[in-house]
Design an enzyme around this catalytic site. Structure first.
Site, PDB file in Angstrom:
ATOM      1  N   MET A 143      -0.237   7.921  11.667  1.00 62.04           N
ATOM      2  CA  MET A 143       0.891   7.022  11.388  1.00 62.04           C
ATOM      3  C   MET A 143       1.723   6.763  12.647  1.00 62.04           C
ATOM      4  O   MET A 143       2.949   6.719  12.599  1.00 62.04           O
ATOM      5  CB  MET A 143       1.788   7.610  10.282  1.00 62.04           C
ATOM      6  CG  MET A 143       1.063   7.715   8.954  1.00 62.04           C
ATOM      7  SD  MET A 143       2.027   8.539   7.693  1.00 62.04           S
ATOM      8  CE  MET A 143       1.584  10.235   7.977  1.00 62.04           C
ATOM      9  N   ASP A 173      -4.790   6.097  -3.828  1.00 62.95           N
ATOM     10  CA  ASP A 173      -3.871   5.608  -2.802  1.00 62.95           C
ATOM     11  C   ASP A 173      -4.424   4.390  -2.075  1.00 62.95           C
ATOM     12  O   ASP A 173      -5.602   4.039  -2.193  1.00 62.95           O
ATOM     13  CB  ASP A 173      -3.587   6.724  -1.788  1.00 62.95           C
ATOM     14  CG  ASP A 173      -2.514   7.677  -2.283  1.00 62.95           C
ATOM     15  OD1 ASP A 173      -1.851   7.348  -3.283  1.00 62.95           O
ATOM     16  OD2 ASP A 173      -2.362   8.748  -1.680  1.00 62.95           O
ATOM     17  N   LYS A 193       0.687   1.388  -1.548  1.00 64.55           N
ATOM     18  CA  LYS A 193       1.559   0.331  -1.060  1.00 64.55           C
ATOM     19  C   LYS A 193       0.665  -0.837  -0.669  1.00 64.55           C
ATOM     20  O   LYS A 193      -0.328  -0.657   0.011  1.00 64.55           O
ATOM     21  CB  LYS A 193       2.283   0.871   0.169  1.00 64.55           C
ATOM     22  CG  LYS A 193       3.452   0.049   0.565  1.00 64.55           C
ATOM     23  CD  LYS A 193       4.290   0.651   1.673  1.00 64.55           C
ATOM     24  CE  LYS A 193       3.824   1.859   2.403  1.00 64.55           C
ATOM     25  NZ  LYS A 193       4.781   2.360   3.353  1.00 64.55           N
TER      26      LYS A 193
HETATM   27  C1  LIG Z   1      -0.449   8.958   5.050  1.00 70.32           C
HETATM   28  S1  LIG Z   1      -1.509   9.420   6.346  1.00 70.32           S
HETATM   29  C2  LIG Z   1      -2.791  10.163   5.393  1.00 70.32           C
HETATM   30  C3  LIG Z   1      -3.713  11.004   6.206  1.00 70.32           C
HETATM   31  C4  LIG Z   1      -4.849  11.551   5.389  1.00 70.32           C
HETATM   32  N1  LIG Z   1      -4.373  12.479   4.407  1.00 70.32           N
HETATM   33  C5  LIG Z   1      -5.921  12.202   6.246  1.00 70.32           C
HETATM   34  O1  LIG Z   1      -6.140  13.407   6.114  1.00 70.32           O
HETATM   35  O2  LIG Z   1      -6.583  11.506   7.031  1.00 70.32           O
HETATM   36  C6  LIG Z   1      -2.199   7.845   6.752  1.00 70.32           C
HETATM   37  C7  LIG Z   1      -2.602   7.781   8.216  1.00 70.32           C
HETATM   38  O3  LIG Z   1      -3.903   8.330   8.401  1.00 70.32           O
HETATM   39  C8  LIG Z   1      -4.570   7.619   9.394  1.00 70.32           C
HETATM   40  N2  LIG Z   1      -5.761   6.987   8.818  1.00 70.32           N
HETATM   41  C9  LIG Z   1      -6.157   7.043   7.548  1.00 70.32           C
HETATM   42  N3  LIG Z   1      -7.332   6.387   7.385  1.00 70.32           N
HETATM   43  C10 LIG Z   1      -7.670   5.900   8.603  1.00 70.32           C
HETATM   44  C11 LIG Z   1      -8.770   5.157   9.116  1.00 70.32           C
HETATM   45  N4  LIG Z   1      -9.798   4.779   8.338  1.00 70.32           N
HETATM   46  N5  LIG Z   1      -8.772   4.843  10.426  1.00 70.32           N
HETATM   47  C12 LIG Z   1      -7.788   5.243  11.242  1.00 70.32           C
HETATM   48  N6  LIG Z   1      -6.726   5.951  10.827  1.00 70.32           N
HETATM   49  C13 LIG Z   1      -6.662   6.279   9.527  1.00 70.32           C
HETATM   50  C14 LIG Z   1      -3.604   6.570   9.947  1.00 70.32           C
HETATM   51  O4  LIG Z   1      -2.921   7.140  11.040  1.00 70.32           O
HETATM   52  C15 LIG Z   1      -2.705   6.379   8.761  1.00 70.32           C
HETATM   53  O5  LIG Z   1      -1.453   5.869   9.148  1.00 70.32           O
END
Ligand SMILES: C[S@@+](CC[C@H](N)C(=O)[O-])C[C@H]1O[C@@H](n2cnc3c(N)ncnc32)[C@H](O)[C@@H]1O
Length: 269
Positions: A187, A50, A72
Site C-alpha cells: 500500500m 475482498d 472497495k
Molecule cells: C490491504 S493490503 C493486503 C495484503 C495482503 N493481505 C497480502 O498478504 O498480500 C493490499 C496491498 O497488497 C499489495 N498487493 C495485493 N495484491 C497485489 C498484486 N497482485 N500485485 C501487487 N501488489 C499487490 C498492494 O500493495 C496492495 O496495496
C-alpha cells in the site's frame, strides 16, 4: 483438466456449519490458492470476499454459493469493517459455513486478525488458512527473492498507509531505514515519494534500488526499476495494486525473472 477433481476425495477437515474460515487467496493468480482454500470454496455456504480476490478464483466455487462483496470499488467508500465482522458473526450464528476470503495472506496487513478477534469474542469457531502474501509470492513472480544470502539476513514488511489513508504515524523511520537491507512495502504507491524522502532523511542512500511490481502474478504484471532518489520519476507509471521492494534483491531480477513469454500466459498463474 486432469486430476483436479480427485482433490475432493482427500481427507480435508470438515467445514462445520456455524464456523468461519478466514482464507488467504494469494496475490491474484488463482493457481496460488492453497488446497485447504480450494476445499473451503467447494464447501462454503457464503463467501465474503475482498477487492483483490480474482473473479477466476471465485468462479471455482459452485454456482449456487452465495458471494458477498466486502471491498472497495470505483472509489466508493468501503463497507465499514465493523459491518463486515457483524455479518460474519450473524451468518455463522445462523449455522452457515462462512468463508472469509482475503487477498494474499489474511494476517499480513489484511485485518484478518481483527476479524478473528471479533469471532473469538463472540465464541464463533474459526480456522485460519494462510495464503501466499504478495510481499513474498508476488515478488517471486517478478524474479525477486526477499532474502538472498549475499545481500540480506533480514527483511522489513511495511505498510505505506494506515486506516486514515496517511503514512502510519507510529513508524520509527530512523530505526527501519537502517535495520534491514530490504524493506517490502505494501500500500505504498500513493505516498511513495514521501516514504522515500523519509527513508533518505533517516540515512538510507538515494542510490538504493527500488523495484515496483504492479499487478503481481496477474497476466498484465509488470515491474518498474528506480532508486530511492528517483521514486518521483516513476510514480506516474505505477498501476495499483503494486508492491514495492527497496534494497539489493531487486537487482537479482536480471537473473531470476522467469515469468516471460508463454509462462506469463497461463490464467492459473
Ligand atoms: C490491504 S493490503 C493486503 C495484503 C495482503 N493481505 C497480502 O498478504 O498480500 C493490499 C496491498 O497488497 C499489495 N498487493 C495485493 N495484491 C497485489 C498484486 N497482485 N500485485 C501487487 N501488489 C499487490 C498492494 O500493495 C496492495 O496495496
Amino acid at each position: 483438466m486432469t486430476g483436479f477433481a480427485t482433490l475432493d476425495d482427500l481427507a480435508f477437515p470438515p467445514f462445520e456449519p456455524g464456523t468461519v474460515w478466514l482464507v488467504g487467496a494469494g496475490p491474484g493468480a488463482p493457481g496460488l490458492l492453497s488446497l485447504l482454500g480450494y476445499h473451503a470454496l467447494q464447501q462454503a455456504d457464503v463467501i465474503v470476499y475482498d477487492e483483490l480476490v480474482a473473479d477466476t478464483l471465485l468462479a471455482m466455487a459452485p454456482a449456487t454459493t452465495e458471494r458477498v462483496y466486502a471491498g472497495k470499488r470505483g472509489g466508493k467508500p468501503s463497507e465499514k469493517q465493523a459491518d463486515i465482522t457483524l455479518r460474519l458473526i450473524e451468518w455463522a450464528t445462523a449455522g452457515r459455513k462462512v468463508l472469509r476470503l482475503k487477498g494474499g495472506d489474511p494476517m499480513m496487513f489484511g485485518r484478518g486478525a481483527e476479524e478473528a478477534m471479533a469471532l473469538a469474542a463472540h465464541g464463533i469457531p474459526f480456522r485460519i488458512v494462510p495464503g501466499i502474501t504478495t510481499g513474498v509470492g508476488g515478488l517471486a513472480y517478478a524474479g525477486i527473492p526477499v532474502t538472498y544470502r549475499d545481500t540480506n539476513h533480514a527483511v522489513i514488511f511495511l505498510t505505506g498507509h494506515d486506516e486514515t489513508g496517511s503514512i502510519p504515524a507510529s513508524v520509527d523511520w530512523a530505526a527501519i531505514a537502517t535495520a534491514a537491507p530490504v524493506i517490502v512495502m505494501y500500500m505504498a504507491a500513493k505516498h511513495l515519494v514521501s516514504i522515500a524522502e523519509k527513508l533518505i532523511a533517516a540515512g538510507r542512500s538515494r542510490d538504493d534500488s527500488l523495484a515496483v511490481v504492479c499487478h503481481a502474478t496477474l497476466p498484465d504484471q509488470y515491474t518498474i526499476d528506480a532508486t530511492l532518489g528517483t521514486a518521483g520519476e516513476i510514480v506516474g507509471a505505477i498501476q495499483t495494486p503494486a508492491i514495492v521492494v527497496l534494497g539489493p534483491v531487486g537487482a537479482l531480477r536480471e537473473h531470476l525473472a522467469w515469468r516471460v513469454g508463454a509462462l506469463a500466459e497461463n490464467p492459473l498463474g
